[in-house]
Write an enzyme that holds these catalytic residues in place. Structure first.
Site, PDB file in Angstrom:
ATOM      1  N   GLU A  37       0.603  -1.288  -0.032  1.00  0.00           N
ATOM      2  CA  GLU A  37      -0.032   0.058  -0.059  1.00  0.00           C
ATOM      3  C   GLU A  37       0.959   1.112  -0.009  1.00  0.00           C
ATOM      4  O   GLU A  37       1.725   1.126   0.795  1.00  0.00           O
ATOM      5  CB  GLU A  37      -1.019   0.173   1.195  1.00  0.00           C
ATOM      6  CG  GLU A  37      -1.904   1.141   1.290  1.00  0.00           C
ATOM      7  CD  GLU A  37      -2.647   1.368   2.538  1.00  0.00           C
ATOM      8  OE1 GLU A  37      -2.486   0.833   3.634  1.00  0.00           O
ATOM      9  OE2 GLU A  37      -3.559   2.200   2.570  1.00  0.00           O
ATOM     10  N   ARG A 264       5.639 -13.418   8.831  1.00  0.00           N
ATOM     11  CA  ARG A 264       6.404 -12.088   8.443  1.00  0.00           C
ATOM     12  C   ARG A 264       7.756 -12.274   8.974  1.00  0.00           C
ATOM     13  O   ARG A 264       7.986 -13.029  10.000  1.00  0.00           O
ATOM     14  CB  ARG A 264       5.467 -10.888   8.819  1.00  0.00           C
ATOM     15  CG  ARG A 264       5.465 -10.724  10.439  1.00  0.00           C
ATOM     16  CD  ARG A 264       5.244  -9.421  11.036  1.00  0.00           C
ATOM     17  NE  ARG A 264       3.904  -9.242  10.500  1.00  0.00           N
ATOM     18  CZ  ARG A 264       3.465  -8.063   9.522  1.00  0.00           C
ATOM     19  NH1 ARG A 264       4.498  -7.334   9.321  1.00  0.00           N
ATOM     20  NH2 ARG A 264       2.420  -7.792   9.368  1.00  0.00           N
ATOM     21  N   LYS A 274       4.837   0.175  10.078  1.00  0.00           N
ATOM     22  CA  LYS A 274       5.045   1.633   9.333  1.00  0.00           C
ATOM     23  C   LYS A 274       4.575   2.601  10.216  1.00  0.00           C
ATOM     24  O   LYS A 274       5.002   3.640  10.267  1.00  0.00           O
ATOM     25  CB  LYS A 274       3.798   1.487   8.240  1.00  0.00           C
ATOM     26  CG  LYS A 274       4.444   0.944   6.882  1.00  0.00           C
ATOM     27  CD  LYS A 274       3.310   1.080   5.692  1.00  0.00           C
ATOM     28  CE  LYS A 274       3.530   0.197   4.742  1.00  0.00           C
ATOM     29  NZ  LYS A 274       2.422   0.162   3.862  1.00  0.00           N
TER      30      LYS A 274
END
Length: 559
Positions: A37, A264, A274
């Site tokens: 994104e 992850r 983020k």
RNA sequence: UGGGGUGUGGUGUAAUUGGCAACACAGCAGAUUCUGGUUCUGUUAUUCAGGGUUCAAGUCCUUGCACCCCAACCA
């Protein structure tokens, strides 16, 4: 890869792909995608996903596209689009075709939404977010059906078109999939497909007033592009039934893509969120997204991490479904391995004190030949000026040495790298007691760094001729977070921020050839570590990673 | 509270799918070395717990336990 085995990771993903190919599922094709994104910069965690997505496709003769998952106009921006493309290329990957955008599929998504409405599989709900959330129920408690759940397809269509036309206020209505409010998986309790946003989108501008949610956009985007294997992280595991449900309702001409989740990448002493990274930047704890302490790709690049080392690391750690946290030392070992083989050696004194050679002929300068990289003979040698007044590292002299200290001390003979043997004859200190100048005599017979009589010295030291020295600075870095798992003990990630993570030493003295080091280039300062030349500020060097330091261990063991 | 996922040395990843638990990082000891680097040699240490099946279990069955994810109109 010298000390690592040639592993062919036959992980569960590759095993699955191999089986799919054998059965000719998806027509024997494989296609993946990397779907960030554009609301932040890429970090080391993304590097794992990127390597997996791109390498997997190429290993099996397929393709991988970069696709921006830009369905939320609130946070997305073109600066991130550009940054992500740049970082991806630096890492060594490029989208199979032009970068793709989920926003390019808004029209198709809209048509499919109308199709679901027509078939009674989606409805417009006029309730607010809080009400919808409450009605969703809880773990173990069934949900409650919305009073708007049984609107007719005609009414839903009218309302949905009103939403699209921008006739409705933000938050006043949503489009929901009509699945099952009793479902044990919360994701299937009539999830939201569209929300109203009168916001400017970085690509579609003001054309839309409704925006698809992740779940409604992602699988469909995969299908539109012909993705076969849609890889994502573990937290989407419970979304997979929804991913499949949406796809099963649509008139697709190809096999529906399949989502597969993997763990992850987490690293000790670092955060990869983020939001957290943005906080570090916003609070001024670091100097920006490309601060060398940041785990962002641009931070690591500025720090001097070779892209190849990052890729090798990502390949090496493999892919599994176990939540885990790798030690950052493993990443660093890949960095060292790569830099040891490739980085040119230089002499740099970061904490200078004077070394005066009392028997050196006055005003004489000699040039000595120094090897550029002992790991690669073909890199040749360079000429470095030597004179009677030098800079040496303050740490390399001690008036009263502890046991096992091999460097310069009164009466001891050591080697100045590639130059001469010198013997310490005395020293001077300033008012504070700090040694400022060391005196020594040199042995003219040892030119080049070897004694004709075969006598040995315990240590070899780096040096820079004072008259020829280039001034510069070096930034040394420690872990950004002192705790292995930031926040685990303190409860708050930010409480574990290391306030001493950066030490900038101005007044460093470099050998003249340092002027030839290109911006961004990484060299080894002999005995100190690897240092990356700042891309913007000349003669500012960032320590990428130190050398293994046995003396530091000996020293620490006694404390 | 319901559903889903995961447990292998200090860390991470393997184990021919039921057959001697291995590889790397880290650690320790030594050798070599014009970087206390590199390289080389040696070495320490592992199957979440209980029960069961089997000649044989990390792997199969069973009962527990621990940790992670899910109740955004974020992704």
């Amino acid at each position: 890869m010298t000390n690592r085995p040639e592993t062919f990771n036959e992980d569960f993903v590759r095993e699955m792909v191999r089986a799919d190919l054998a059965r000719a599922t998806f027509g024997g094709r494989i296609q993946t995608r990397f779907p960030p994104e554009p609301n932040g910069y890429l970090h080391i965690g993304h590097a794992k996903a990127i390597t997996l997505d791109f390498e997997l496709a190429s290993e099996f003769g397929g393709i991988c596209n970069l696709r921006f998952d830009d369905t939320n106009p609130d946070t997305e921006d073109t600066v991130f689009v550009e940054g992500i493309i740049e970082d991806l290329e630096w890492l060594g990957y490029t989208s199979a075709g032009e970068p793709l955008y989920a926003s390019d599929y808004f029209e198709q998504l809209y048509e499919w939404a109308e199709l679901l409405i027509t078939r009674g599989l989606a409805y417009v709900d006029d309730q607010d977010a809080e009400t919808i959330s409450q009605q969703r129920g809880g773990y173990g408690q069934p949900g409650v059906e919305s009073p708007f759940r049984n609107r007719t397809p005609e009414e839903n269509l009218d309302l949905f078109r009103l939403m699209r036309a921008g006739e409705c206020a933000e938050g006043s209505r949503v489009l929901r999939a009509r699945i099952d409010m009793q479902h044990e998986n919360m994701q299937l309790r009539d999830p939201v497909m569209y929300r109203i946003r009168h916001e400017h989108h970085h690509r579609t501008g003001d054309a839309w007033h409704i925006y698809p949610t992740y779940d409604w956009a992602h699988g469909q985007s995969d299908a539109i592009e012909g993705v076969t294997h849609s890889l994502c992280t573990l937290e989407f595991d419970s979304h997979r039934p929804l991913y499949d449900w949406y796809l099963s309702q649509l008139p697709l001409t190809m096999d529906a893509p399949r989502q597969t989740e993997f763990a992850r990448l987490e690293l000790t002493h670092t955060v990869t969120s983020k939001r957290r990274l943005a906080t570090l930047v916003a609070d001024g704890i670091v100097d920006g997204w490309d601060d060398p302490r940041m785990p962002t790709l641009r931070g690591l690049r500025r720090r001097g991490y070779p892209a190849e080392a990052i890729r090798e690391f990502c390949t090496y750690i493999g892919v599994s479904r176990t939540n885990s946290r790798h030690q950052i030392e493993l990443l660093e070992s890949f960095v060292r391995q790569h830099l040891n083989a490739n980085a040119p050696r230089k002499m740099a004194v970061t904490n200078p004190i004077k070394l005066v050679i009392t028997n050196w002929p006055a005003d004489t300068v000699e040039y000595v030949e120094v090897v550029n990289n002992p790991e690669r003979e073909s890199d040749g040698t360079r000429q470095v000026p030597f004179s009677g007044e030098l800079f040496i590292e303050a740490e390399d002299f001690m008036a009263e040495p502890p046991p096992k200290y091999f460097r310069l001390t009164p009466g001891r003979e050591v080697r100045l790298r590639s130059a001469y043997f010198v013997t310490c004859t005395g020293y001077e200190h300033d008012a504070d007691g700090n040694v400022s100048t060391v005196f020594a005599t040199y042995d003219p017979e040892t030119r080049g760094g070897n004694a004709p009589d075969g006598r040995k010295v315990k240590s070899t030291m780096h040096w820079v001729s004072a008259a020829h020295a280039i001034s510069g600075s070096a930034a040394f870095y420690d872990r950004l977070f002192s705790a292995e798992v930031p926040g685990a003990e303190t409860g708050d990630v930010m409480d574990d921020v290391n306030s001493n993570s950066k030490t900038l030493l101005a007044g460093c003295k470099f050998e003249p050839s340092m002027l030839d080091v290109a911006p961004g280039e990484v060299v080894q300062f002999e005995r100190l570590g690897y240092f990356a030349h700042d891309p913007r500020e000349s003669m500012l060097f960032h320590r990428t990673v130190g050398l293994r330091d046995e003396w530091a261990r000996v020293k620490d063991a006694k404390n």
